[in-house]
Scaffold this active site. Structure first.
Site, PDB file in Angstrom:
ATOM      1  N   LYS A  59       0.839  -1.200   0.000  1.00  0.00           N
ATOM      2  CA  LYS A  59       0.000   0.000   0.000  1.00  0.00           C
ATOM      3  C   LYS A  59       0.871   1.246   0.000  1.00  0.00           C
ATOM      4  CE  LYS A  59      -0.429  -0.045   5.053  1.00  0.00           C
ATOM      5  NZ  LYS A  59      -1.363  -0.033   6.202  1.00  0.00           N
ATOM      6  N   TYR A 278      16.160  30.532   7.682  1.00  0.00           N
ATOM      7  CA  TYR A 278      14.987  31.248   8.193  1.00  0.00           C
ATOM      8  C   TYR A 278      15.047  31.384   9.710  1.00  0.00           C
ATOM      9  CZ  TYR A 278      12.411  31.084   3.772  1.00  0.00           C
ATOM     10  OH  TYR A 278      11.998  31.271   2.484  1.00  0.00           O
TER      11      TYR A 278
END
Length: 425
Positions: A59, A278
């Protein structure tokens, strides 16, 4: 695999390796999946679970590794049963492997029966309403492709209650019931001493024994290593196939599968006292050389692995040595402190390793504050994907869906069987 894109053979035509290298040059990162390692992991799990059948859970695009490629490789290796989460996943896998059994874990929805029948896959039914709707479809269409029944033994997520499971025992004993597997799912299989393991085992053994003649499945990756009593007729490994440690209280018995590399786009120097990234959360404590690489959190390399002045983040392998991340991870870029490397050891265009060469999926998961499952399934689609082993060598590019094509188209109408026997009510 990839070689210098400038390599041209005497014929004047570029070689396959040169073409591959040139294609990879268009990407900031390269994700390499070792199909032979996946096969080796499956065979180890198969051997551990003998005489139970070893299936494969593929999956979420085989945990980010490529469901089509992985299913083909495992099918060639002898895997006969696959599990996916959705019907659309089943459709892709069926196109890759025509013969094996495919179970869809997400359950059965009304009016989807013809989709199951068209690609010959089986729903995992976890509710009496689902079972009734499945029965209606089978009676009307004559489809006899089979289905699994999921019984909840403690997860409290999907599955029939024990009372509901008991209620359908007469149906099982009547024969010709169309149920091909009875299964449940362990809550804490990775914890060897969890009391839930013994409790679930006793509950499942009791109810599964009443499904006369129906194969039973309980163990996931970690459950396989709890021993023979948990293995029943079929085991369902998932994450262990892709290198995640199924025994976190001990050494990892699985081979690593995924390698992730990224390209250096710039080398730059910062002075002592200057900040990087940042928020200015990381400050250079000495004259520092940085390598800026073309991967970020948009590529599935989580921002949580950033560093600041008080906390060291994840490491990256540059020129064979571990180097720390400097500052916050951006959407598309990461700064690496390479001050301690020899001069010219790292240059613009060189590749560095974010996963592999000793950096494991589980180590990266620790820095990300999550588990290896999420690391693998989050790896983005901006990488060039290269497969080695398993008779597959070409890179796989993932083209973007055209506008308006986000939802898959429904399959054509079902071709009804000629004279199917009806299932009992």
């Amino acid at each position: 695999m990839a070689s210098d894109p400038k390599t041209i053979p005497q014929s004047g035509l570029p070689s396959a390796e040169a073409n591959q290298a040139a294609a990879l040059a268009a990407y900031g990162g390269v994700l390499t999946v070792d199909l032979d390692a996946i096969i080796a992991n499956w065979r180890k799990l198969e051997k551990t679970a003998v005489p139970a059948e070893c299936s494969a859970v593929i999956k979420a695009d085989a945990y980010g590794c490529g469901a089509e490629q992985v299913s083909r490789a495992l099918s060639k290796a002898g895997c006969r049963t696959f599990f996916v989460a959705t019907l659309e996943e089943a459709r892709k896998v069926r196109a890759a492997v025509p013969e094996p059994t495919i179970y869809v874990l997400g359950g059965y929805f009304q009016n989807t029966g013809e989709h199951y029948a068209k690609i010959n896959c089986r729903p995992v039914i976890g509710d009496l309403n689902e079972l009734a709707e499945w029965d209606v479809f089978c009676r009307r269409s004559g489809w006899t492709g089979g289905a699994a029944v999921h019984i909840d033994t403690g997860m409290n997520r999907l599955g029939l209650t024990l009372a509901d499971a008991q209620a359908i025992i007469p149906r099982i004993n009547a024969g010709d019931h169309g149920i091909t597997l009875v299964m449940s799912h362990l809550v804490s299989a990775e914890q060897l001493n969890s009391p839930m393991n013994a409790k679930q085992l006793a509950t499942f053994r009791s109810i599964a024994s009443e499904f006369s003649g129906v194969p039973a499945a309980l163990a996931n990756s970690s459950g396989i290593f709890l021993g023979a009593p948990f293995q029943f007729d079929l085991v369902r490994p998932g994450a262990a196939l892709y290198g995640v440690n199924p025994t976190p209280e001990a050494d990892n018995p699985m081979q690593p599968v995924v390698e992730l590399k990224a390209r250096i786009v710039q080398i730059r120097n910062v002075e002592r006292g200057e900040s990087v990234g940042y928020g200015g959360t990381w400050t250079a404590r000495r004259p520092t050389k940085l390598a800026i690489i073309a991967v970020g959190y948009a590529d599935g390399y989580f921002r949580a692995a950033s560093s600041n002045d008080g906390t060291r983040g994840a490491d990256v392998i540059v020129a064979g040595k571990r180097c720390p991340i400097a500052g916050r991870i951006s959407m598309d870029l990461i700064a690496i402190d390479i001050t301690d490397l020899p001069p010219n050891a790292a240059r613009r265009g060189h590749m560095v390793t974010l996963l592999g060469d000793g950096i494991t999926v589980d180590e990266l998961a620790h820095h990300f504050g999550t588990i290896g499952y999420e690391v693998l399934t989050s790896l983005g689609h901006r990488y060039a994907r290269v497969y080695k082993g398993g008779d597959v060598v070409e890179p796989l590019e993932r083209p973007a869906l055209p506008t308006g094509a986000e939802q898959p188209l429904p399959p054509p109408p079902i071709e009804q069987p000629a004279s199917p026997p009806p299932l009992p009510t």
